[in-house]
Each structure stands twice: as structure tokens, then as C-alpha cells.
Scaffold this motif. Structure first.
Motif, PDB file in Angstrom:
ATOM      1  N   THR A  55      -8.305   3.613  -2.998  1.00 52.70           N
ATOM      2  CA  THR A  55      -6.989   3.014  -2.814  1.00 52.70           C
ATOM      3  C   THR A  55      -7.125   1.505  -2.623  1.00 52.70           C
ATOM      4  O   THR A  55      -8.137   1.014  -2.120  1.00 52.70           O
ATOM      5  CB  THR A  55      -6.283   3.619  -1.600  1.00 52.70           C
ATOM      6  OG1 THR A  55      -7.094   3.419  -0.440  1.00 52.70           O
ATOM      7  CG2 THR A  55      -6.055   5.106  -1.784  1.00 52.70           C
TER       8      THR A  55
ATOM      9  N   SER B 177      10.614  -1.034  -0.424  1.00 46.41           N
ATOM     10  CA  SER B 177       9.677  -1.054   0.697  1.00 46.41           C
ATOM     11  C   SER B 177      10.160  -2.055   1.730  1.00 46.41           C
ATOM     12  O   SER B 177      10.511  -3.182   1.395  1.00 46.41           O
ATOM     13  CB  SER B 177       8.273  -1.442   0.215  1.00 46.41           C
ATOM     14  OG  SER B 177       7.400  -1.653   1.291  1.00 46.41           O
TER      15      SER B 177
ATOM     16  N   THR C 246       0.185   0.781  -1.228  1.00 44.46           N
ATOM     17  CA  THR C 246      -1.183   1.146  -1.593  1.00 44.46           C
ATOM     18  C   THR C 246      -1.146   2.019  -2.837  1.00 44.46           C
ATOM     19  O   THR C 246      -0.253   2.864  -2.985  1.00 44.46           O
ATOM     20  CB  THR C 246      -1.899   1.889  -0.457  1.00 44.46           C
ATOM     21  OG1 THR C 246      -1.136   3.052  -0.099  1.00 44.46           O
ATOM     22  CG2 THR C 246      -2.071   0.997   0.751  1.00 44.46           C
TER      23      THR C 246
ATOM     24  N   GLU D  78      -3.463   4.291  -5.893  1.00 43.16           N
ATOM     25  CA  GLU D  78      -4.690   4.985  -6.281  1.00 43.16           C
ATOM     26  C   GLU D  78      -4.515   5.510  -7.700  1.00 43.16           C
ATOM     27  O   GLU D  78      -3.486   6.108  -8.025  1.00 43.16           O
ATOM     28  CB  GLU D  78      -4.978   6.143  -5.319  1.00 43.16           C
ATOM     29  CG  GLU D  78      -6.270   6.893  -5.631  1.00 43.16           C
ATOM     30  CD  GLU D  78      -6.498   8.048  -4.677  1.00 43.16           C
ATOM     31  OE1 GLU D  78      -7.492   8.017  -3.938  1.00 43.16           O
ATOM     32  OE2 GLU D  78      -5.666   8.976  -4.666  1.00 43.16           O
TER      33      GLU D  78
ATOM     34  N   THR E  55      -0.851   7.319  -7.730  1.00 46.49           N
ATOM     35  CA  THR E  55       0.015   7.467  -6.567  1.00 46.49           C
ATOM     36  C   THR E  55       0.279   6.094  -5.973  1.00 46.49           C
ATOM     37  O   THR E  55      -0.585   5.217  -5.988  1.00 46.49           O
ATOM     38  CB  THR E  55      -0.625   8.377  -5.501  1.00 46.49           C
ATOM     39  OG1 THR E  55      -1.892   7.805  -5.106  1.00 46.49           O
ATOM     40  CG2 THR E  55      -0.853   9.768  -6.029  1.00 46.49           C
TER      41      THR E  55
ATOM     42  N   ASN F 152       1.901   4.598  -2.370  1.00 48.99           N
ATOM     43  CA  ASN F 152       2.389   4.940  -1.038  1.00 48.99           C
ATOM     44  C   ASN F 152       2.932   3.721  -0.311  1.00 48.99           C
ATOM     45  O   ASN F 152       2.422   2.611  -0.458  1.00 48.99           O
ATOM     46  CB  ASN F 152       1.269   5.561  -0.204  1.00 48.99           C
ATOM     47  CG  ASN F 152       0.934   6.981  -0.652  1.00 48.99           C
ATOM     48  OD1 ASN F 152       1.763   7.665  -1.245  1.00 48.99           O
ATOM     49  ND2 ASN F 152      -0.271   7.415  -0.360  1.00 48.99           N
ATOM     50  N   ASP F 153       3.968   3.963   0.466  1.00 47.07           N
ATOM     51  CA  ASP F 153       4.538   2.958   1.356  1.00 47.07           C
ATOM     52  C   ASP F 153       4.209   3.425   2.766  1.00 47.07           C
ATOM     53  O   ASP F 153       4.903   4.268   3.331  1.00 47.07           O
ATOM     54  CB  ASP F 153       6.050   2.866   1.137  1.00 47.07           C
ATOM     55  CG  ASP F 153       6.698   1.760   1.959  1.00 47.07           C
ATOM     56  OD1 ASP F 153       5.937   0.985   2.579  1.00 47.07           O
ATOM     57  OD2 ASP F 153       7.924   1.679   1.989  1.00 47.07           O
ATOM     58  N   GLY F 154       3.107   2.908   3.311  1.00 48.77           N
ATOM     59  CA  GLY F 154       2.611   3.449   4.568  1.00 48.77           C
ATOM     60  C   GLY F 154       1.951   4.791   4.313  1.00 48.77           C
ATOM     61  O   GLY F 154       1.080   4.928   3.463  1.00 48.77           O
ATOM     62  N   ARG F 155       2.420   5.805   5.008  1.00 49.42           N
ATOM     63  CA  ARG F 155       1.835   7.140   4.858  1.00 49.42           C
ATOM     64  C   ARG F 155       2.625   8.049   3.937  1.00 49.42           C
ATOM     65  O   ARG F 155       2.236   9.196   3.722  1.00 49.42           O
ATOM     66  CB  ARG F 155       1.708   7.802   6.241  1.00 49.42           C
ATOM     67  CG  ARG F 155       0.751   7.085   7.182  1.00 49.42           C
ATOM     68  CD  ARG F 155       0.604   7.854   8.482  1.00 49.42           C
ATOM     69  NE  ARG F 155      -0.355   7.218   9.369  1.00 49.42           N
ATOM     70  CZ  ARG F 155      -0.694   7.703  10.565  1.00 49.42           C
ATOM     71  NH1 ARG F 155      -0.138   8.829  11.005  1.00 49.42           N
ATOM     72  NH2 ARG F 155      -1.577   7.060  11.316  1.00 49.42           N
ATOM     73  N   ARG F 156       3.709   7.568   3.384  1.00 48.91           N
ATOM     74  CA  ARG F 156       4.534   8.427   2.533  1.00 48.91           C
ATOM     75  C   ARG F 156       4.644   7.824   1.136  1.00 48.91           C
ATOM     76  O   ARG F 156       4.433   6.613   0.945  1.00 48.91           O
ATOM     77  CB  ARG F 156       5.932   8.595   3.136  1.00 48.91           C
ATOM     78  CG  ARG F 156       6.724   7.305   3.213  1.00 48.91           C
ATOM     79  CD  ARG F 156       8.113   7.534   3.774  1.00 48.91           C
ATOM     80  NE  ARG F 156       8.905   6.321   3.762  1.00 48.91           N
ATOM     81  CZ  ARG F 156       9.552   5.852   2.695  1.00 48.91           C
ATOM     82  NH1 ARG F 156       9.488   6.504   1.539  1.00 48.91           N
ATOM     83  NH2 ARG F 156      10.249   4.727   2.764  1.00 48.91           N
TER      84      ARG F 156
END
Length: 464
Positions: free
Chosen positions: A171, A199, A205, A207, A240, A242-246
Motif C-alpha cells: 500500500t 475524503s 491509501t 494497493e 483498492t 481506502n480512506d482511513g480504514r474503510r
């Protein structure tokens, strides 16, 4: 380092020996930015305090950029970076008459622009200072102080440039308001447009992963099959964001362009979300042929075929790619229904397979799939109990063509045990019981303990 000595050498030769000291430092910039960060100001502050000790000095400032964007744009950006440093030093007591600054664009990279880390290093401004206790002549002609404030500041749109990132399956961070071209190790490309995600922080992040070889699909337990039968894969990729953990929310109407490297162009190729299936509808494949909606449920067709000779990629040869657009980050498989290369009947009912494992088992670690030897397809086996795995209604299988049963398990010591069994359906097929029953194929196999090196050789043989 050497270039600064070359610039200052004429000064050293111009008069008698005197006490002098060199100071060389560098400040770095964010992508497409020319304003100083807090860290850069701290670096300059530590340099400026040295000027109190010396009555005479010269300061030479050189701005640089990475290779993103046009040469003209980068030259301008490098000048803005050098000018920003010059103004900061002037505002902190450095004599403007002794400052020389210049933008060099991309002509003096400090690292390779082919990597993300290298481009970060190249987004910099270098400062060289000659301090001396003796009087030095002023530069000829002296720098006009108005020059430092006469250059109009250009407002740079962050979305106007595309930053290229070479990923390594890990990531990495991106900014929501910027555009990125992400290139994975085997050549897969994903274009993330600016402002494609909502966001609150603006920090995301990403990947990117890719698969092309049969061994990769087998080890990852990745079936190549749609609801209407197996697929012949041209490759699979996923990305993928992600915005933070989601997962980050995609702005409605956004499209992401994907380029998938392949070895050759083929007709009737479509894009499948996940491992297959998807939406119906009449679609066109890479060759422009109509695809039957009931038989080929690819939700999107490959739209372009890109050949970029001269650029090598890791996956089998030159950079030849299928290009398509998707609406969201997910896993995508590019391929065609297996009945095309197998010349099978489209109303083929298929076979029912049963695999029975004998000998020592480590059930919690067992991975089991079937693969085509002549075509790149993998067929999942469903666990019935610890020793029995099945696959029902497997269509478009040439009963005389070789197939591979591959299974892998690990013992308590982490040592691999493998089944690598080649077979032909015709040698095991039996007529099913009942009028509507499908022909059945039953295989009885035993795991063999191997070393990691032997396992690697088996996977190479499967790919070849």
C-alpha cells in the motif's frame, strides 16, 4: 556535490588565499508544489544562522523537478522553487546582492525518475554557500533585488499533472485532489483521476495487485469461472483505495482506466468483475464481434488494444495491453468464455468431478483446484469433507486434452505436501446414473512431501 565546486572555483582563483568554508544543503518539495514546508524552513534556518559569523559570502540556489509534466512546465516550476528559497533567505537577513538562483528543470536529477522514491528526491532545491572572512567582489552584474519579487506567482492546478508511481504490491499514500498513473511490477496500469473520491482528510491509501500465470491463480485459490462456465484468462488485476480504514467513496460518474499487459490480441475478450459473472447485455469483444448475452455475461468489453514497442514488461515480452474502463476499485478478470478456444458446443452440460485424497492429510491447510494445461483456466474444488472435494457441471472441457489437478497442504513443521496430477477426462469419465445425470470423473490421489525448491520447480513446470 561536484557541480557546486565547479560554480565556485572561479572565485577561489580570483585572489589570494583566504579563510573560507563551504555549506551545502537541500530542501525538498511535495509533488507539483513550490511553497516551503515546515521541515524545509527549519533546514534553511539552520543554514542562515551561519551568516552571522562571516561578513562575506555567495549563495547559489538551484531548483529541480522530477520528470512528470512537460519540460517547459518543469523549468518554470523549478524556477519558482529556487525563487521561494531565495526570498526566504532574503527575508531572514541574507544580502540579496549576494544571491544567485536558477531553475534547472529536469536536467540534473539526483535519483532515477523511474521510481516513486527517486522522483521524491528530485523534487528539490540545492543551496551552495561560500563563506569567507575576506572581502569578495560582488557578482557581475549584481542581482537586482526586484528580480526576487517581480516574477508573478503561478497558481498550479494539482490535477493538471499526473504523477507516475511504480508500485510493488504494498500500500502507498496518495492525495485525493491529484491524478496518478500507477504501474504494477508486471506492467498493469491504473489511472486514478483527481477528485475521484470523497475524503475529509484528502489522504488515501492505494494497493494494486495483478495475476497472469496459472501458478499464481492456483496458489491464490483464484477461480477463473463465470456463472456460465470456465473462462480462459488473459490476466486478472485488482486495486483498492481506502480512506482511513474503510473503502473510499467514489464520486458518481467517475471512470478509472485500466491497461492490462497480454501476449496477444484475441477476439471475444471481455471484462469480468470478481472471478466472473456480472451483468448481461450484448457486448463487443476486443475483435468487435458480438457476444451472445446469455452465454457471455461480461459486463464490459475491452475498448482498445495498445502496442508500445520498445518497452519491456515482466510478463512475457513487449508492452501490449488491453485497455478498458471500470467504475470502482475491485478485482477484474480479462478473458473469454472457454468454449471459444475449445470449440465446444454452447449447450454442453459438462462433467461432475470428485477428488478423493488418500494418505496423511492436514485438512485446515488444503488448497485444491483443477487447471487447464493448454488454456489458462482454473476450476475451483468444493470441500465436501476432509478427504473429498468436488466440482459440479464443469463445462467446455475437452475430454482428450490434458488437465492438471493441483493441491497443496502444509504439515505441522510448515513443510509442503503436493498433488500435481495430470490426467485426461476421457480416461476417467463414466456415464452418470439416471437420464439427466452428467458424466462423472473420480480421481483418487495422494499427497507427496516436497521441499520449497521442489515446489517452486513444480509451479514453473505448470506455467510452461
Amino acid at each position: 556535490m561536484k557541480k557546486f565546486y565547479l560554480f565556485l572555483l572561479p572565485l577561489l582563483l580570483a585572489g589570494p588565499a583566504f579563510s573560507q568554508q563551504f555549506a551545502i544543503d537541500t530542501v525538498y518539495f511535495e509533488f507539483d508544489q513550490h511553497l516551503l514546508s515546515a521541515a524545509s524552513k527549519t533546514t534553511l534556518d539552520s543554514l542562515v544562522v551561519k551568516f552571522v559569523e562571516y561578513p562575506n559570502y555567495y549563495v547559489e540556489i538551484f531548483g529541480h523537478t522530477d520528470s512528470s509534466g512537460t519540460d517547459e512546465y518543469n523549468l518554470r516550476l523549478s524556477e519558482l522553487r529556487a525563487r521561494e528559497v531565495a526570498i526566504y533567505m532574503m527575508n531572514h537577513g541574507v544580502m540579496v546582492e549576494r544571491i544567485i538562483y536558477e531553475g534547472l528543470g529536469t536536467t540534473k536529477p539526483a535519483a532515477s525518475n523511474a521510481t516513486y522514491s527517486g522522483r521524491r528526491i528530485n523534487r528539490r532545491t540545492d543551496i551552495a554557500v561560500l563563506f569567507t572572512n575576506d572581502r569578495l567582489p560582488l557578482p557581475e552584474p549584481p542581482v537586482d533585488s526586484s528580480k526576487l519579487i517581480a516574477i508573478p506567482v503561478v497558481t498550479i492546478d494539482p490535477a493538471s499533472l499526473i504523477d507516475t508511481i511504480y508500485s510493488d504490491y504494498a500500500t502507498f499514500p496518495v492525495k485525493a485532489n491529484k491524478s496518478y498513473r500507477i504501474i504494477a511490477p508486471k506492467g498493469t496500469e491504473v489511472l486514478l483521476p483527481a477528485n475521484a473520491f470523497t475524503s475529509e482528510t484528502g489522504e488515501l491509501t492505494v494497493e494494486v495487485k495483478e495475476m497472469f500465470r496459472t501458478s499464481e491463480f492456483l496458489l491464490a485459490q483464484m477461480p477463473l469461472i463465470s456463472k456460465d462456465g470456465p473462462l480462459e484468462s488473459q490476466g486478472m488485476m485488482s486495486f483498492t483505495v481506502n480512506d482511513g480504514r474503510r473503502p473510499a467513496d467514489v464520486v458518481e460518474g467517475t471512470k478509472f482506466e485500466v491497461r492490462l499487459p497480454v501476449t496477444r490480441r484475441e477476439d471475444n475478450v471481455g471484462v469480468y468483475k470478481g472471478t466472473g459473472g456480472g451483468r448481461g447485455g450484448r457486448r463487443r469483444g476486443a475483435g468487435g464481434n458480438e457476444i451472445e448475452p446469455a452465454q457471455d455475461p461480461a459486463f464490459a468489453a475491452v475498448t482498445r488494444w495498445v502496442e508500445e514497442d520498445g518497452t519491456r514488461v515482466d510478463y512475457n515480452g513487449k508492452e501490449k495491453k488491453y485497455t478498458f474502463e471500470v467504475a470502482e476499485p475491485a478485482r477484474y478478470s480479462v478473458g473469454r468464455m472457454l468454449y471459444y478456444p475449445m470449440n465446444a458446443e454452447r449447450d454442453d452440460k459438462g462433467f461432475d468431478f470428485t477428488v478423493k485424497f488418500k494418505g496423511r492429510l492436514y485438512p485446515k491447510t488444503i488448497q485444491a483446484m483443477m487447471a487447464g494445461e493448454n488454456v489458462r483456466t482454473t476450476i475451483p474444488l468444493k470441500k465436501e469433507d476432509d478427504r473429498v472435494y468436488t466440482a459440479d457441471k464443469v463445462k467446455f472441457v475437452d475430454d482428450k486434452a490434458p488437465m492438471i489437478l493441483f493441491a497443496l497442504q502444509y504439515d505441522e513443521d510448515g513443510e509442503p505436501w503436493v498433488v500435481n496430477y495430470q490426467f485426461r477426462v476421457v480416461d476417467y469419465a463414466k456415464k452418470g446414473r439416471g437420464k439427466k445425470a452428467l458424466p462423472t470423473v473420480t480421481l483418487k490421489v495422494k499427497f507427496k512431501k516436497v521441499t520449497e525448491e521442489e515446489l517452486a520447480e513444480i509451479l514453473v513446470d505448470i506455467d510452461n
